[in-house]
Structure formats: structure tokens, C-alpha cells
Design a protein around this motif. Sequence first.
Motif, PDB file in Angstrom:
ATOM      1  N   PRO A  85       8.217   5.067  -2.088  1.00 27.19           N
ATOM      2  CA  PRO A  85       8.140   6.576  -1.959  1.00 27.19           C
ATOM      3  C   PRO A  85       9.189   7.308  -2.649  1.00 27.19           C
ATOM      4  CG  PRO A  85       8.865   5.381   0.098  1.00 27.19           C
ATOM      5  CD  PRO A  85       8.372   4.438  -0.966  1.00 27.19           C
ATOM      6  N   ARG A 142       1.901   7.746  -6.528  1.00 28.35           N
ATOM      7  CA  ARG A 142       1.616   6.827  -5.400  1.00 28.35           C
ATOM      8  C   ARG A 142      -0.054   6.847  -5.045  1.00 28.35           C
ATOM      9  NH1 ARG A 142       6.644   8.095  -4.254  1.00 28.35           N
ATOM     10  NH2 ARG A 142       5.937  10.123  -3.119  1.00 28.35           N
ATOM     11  N   ASP A 143      -0.711   7.971  -5.446  1.00 26.08           N
ATOM     12  CA  ASP A 143      -2.256   7.926  -5.325  1.00 26.08           C
ATOM     13  C   ASP A 143      -2.891   6.955  -6.232  1.00 26.08           C
ATOM     14  OD1 ASP A 143      -2.180  10.050  -3.674  1.00 26.08           O
ATOM     15  OD2 ASP A 143      -2.483  11.585  -4.838  1.00 26.08           O
ATOM     16  N   SER A 157      -1.073   4.293  -7.381  1.00 28.71           N
ATOM     17  CA  SER A 157      -0.739   2.845  -7.159  1.00 28.71           C
ATOM     18  C   SER A 157       0.273   2.985  -5.930  1.00 28.71           C
ATOM     19  CB  SER A 157       0.279   2.490  -8.494  1.00 28.71           C
ATOM     20  OG  SER A 157       0.773   0.882  -7.921  1.00 28.71           O
ATOM     21  N   PRO A 158      -0.504   2.793  -4.754  1.00 25.99           N
ATOM     22  CA  PRO A 158       0.136   3.160  -3.312  1.00 25.99           C
ATOM     23  C   PRO A 158       1.374   1.974  -3.078  1.00 25.99           C
ATOM     24  CG  PRO A 158      -2.356   3.030  -3.253  1.00 25.99           C
ATOM     25  CD  PRO A 158      -1.758   2.593  -4.649  1.00 25.99           C
ATOM     26  N   SER A 176       4.363  11.501  -5.531  1.00 25.34           N
ATOM     27  CA  SER A 176       3.084  11.514  -4.817  1.00 25.34           C
ATOM     28  C   SER A 176       1.810  11.291  -5.608  1.00 25.34           C
ATOM     29  CB  SER A 176       2.785  12.849  -3.913  1.00 25.34           C
ATOM     30  OG  SER A 176       2.631  13.663  -4.650  1.00 25.34           O
TER      31      SER A 176
END
Length: 338
Positions: free
Chosen positions: A127, A119-120, A122-123, A116
Amino acid sequence: MRVGVIGGGIVGLAIGAELLRRGADVTVYDPAPDGTDGAWHVAAGMLAPGGESVFEFPQLERLLEASNQLWPEFAAALGDVGYDDAGTLGVALTADDVAEMAREWKHQKLSPLTGSQLRDLSPALSPRIRAGAYSPTERQVDPRRVVNALRGVLDGRFVQAEVGAVAALPEDRIVVAAGCGTAGLTGLPIRPVKGQVLRLRGEPGLLRHVIDGAADGRHVYLVPRADGEVVVGATQEERTDRHPTAGGVHDLLRAALDLVPGLAEHELTEVTVGHRPGTPDNAPIIGHFRDNVYVAAGHHRNGVLLTPITARLVADLVLTGTADPIIDDFTPGRFGCA
């Protein structure tokens, strides 16, 4: 002093440009001075001194780090060559991938990040990614732009020729920087290591950082350009052919899409095959060879990263006869050929 440089790839051109800057009369010999056969044309341009190479040859780390520090100034002097210092995100998809990548992260003293947290930053990342790390000191550059800029610096100093014998050249000093071709001119043990690289193109902005990751045991890197291109690489094969293979392309695309699913919408614009010049220990050969001949070759996976320091070290040696101790572990004599 007249200096002949054999080889018009990124290393040879950088050496020629540095010698010219210091007042030498430089001529660059290459059979195709405007060609794209060199490893530089395939290279993605990652400037990553903390990669796998330091485990293969620990003495190489100091040289890599020193060259990485030279890149900001080197790039600025050449103009717009795609230099970017956003850093690299190392990522791992599975538990086994985490175990593989963690060795590099630990060596670089990087703090681990959760999926997570990644992904903050590099969105676009999948997942499914379990863990990773951020390396702010790793950079990237576009080798094709670098070569074009260096060709501009050396404009008018090229001789289109296949050099058969170093002794036939008229210059006072000769630098052999011919990549894999150095072996035929010197007898040094440099071999071609095949690599396949893909280029994708889509809307800019999907990725901001270089992604260096593992997905189900497949290692891949993704290097995003500002114009929407993403370079995906690279296979490493002990082969001499220049044929792209279905298996190589499949492995690269599968790993890339596992890590960044949004790349599925990108256009596949290029499949390129090149050869890294490798040595028995996969470290470069830099130094005095014999008589008036010097060598700068065998950079394997680190040719782009090592370009600035190789140019500086060779120019020092050619013009002053003084060798910086940093190259003591990389001289031609370590293979008993000088």
C-alpha cells in the motif's frame, strides 16, 4: 555447408538451431555442453524492449523491439518454455523513485497509474507504492527451459571441448558466440559484468505480472513463474568474481519485500551469480568478423530478449553473405578490431 558454433549458451544454441533448420551441418563446441555457467542460467527472462538500455544506446531500441516481436513464434516452436504475455507493472515506492521510473514510462508512452489502480491489478503490492504503469507488450520466458529445448533440437551435435584457436576448427564457417569467452578468441572488448539473482518459492498466484520497480533508490524486478517461483534480480557490478555477497542479497530482498510484503513468507531457494557479457557501449556485437568467422556476443542485459533475432540475422549472414541493415550499428568493426 558445415558450420561450427563456439558457445553453448542461449545465443549460440539458438544460432545453431536456426542454421540446422535451414539445412546446415552444425557442430556446437563447448567445454561443458550440459553446464550451467552461462549468463542464461542466472537470467530471469524478462522480455522488456523499453528498459534502460535504450537510453544508453538509442540505436538498440529497434533491434530489441524487432526481437520481441519474434518471441511468440520462437517460443511456440520450442514447446513449453514458460512464455507468458501478462505484461509488466512498473512501480515506484517514493517520490524520488517515481521521478526515476517516470523516464522509462514516458519513453514507452505508458499511462501513469495510481497506487490504488496498481493494487487493483496486483493486490499483493504494498500500500506504500505511490505510482506506476502497465506495459502490455513486455513478456517473460524461462531461459533454463529455453536452453533445455534448444539442446534437444541440437542433440548429437555437441563437441565437449575448450576451443583455443578458431582457425583450428574444420568447418567452412565459424560463429563465435561464447559470451565473455569471446574476448579471448577474437580480441573483441567484451568484459564480464557480475550479477546476483535470487529465487524464492511459495504458493503460486501471489503475483500475475512481472514487477519492475524502484524502492528507496533500489531497482529490482520480480518475475513470477506459474509454479510459485519468483525470480528476484539483479545486481550489476563491475567485478569478475562469482561470490554472492551479503550486501547484494540484502539489497535485493529489502527492495522486493518493500514492494511485495507477502514475499516474506516465501522460501529462499537459490542465490546465483553470473556474468553478463558487456561491451564498451553495452550493445551487442553481431556480424562478420574476419575471413570465415562471425561473432554474436556482448549482449549484456539483453541476451535472452535478443536471442531470436540474433539467430535469424547470423544465419542469414552465414548462409547467404547478406547482412540485414538493422545490424549496421552492431558490427565488430565499430571497435576497430576487424
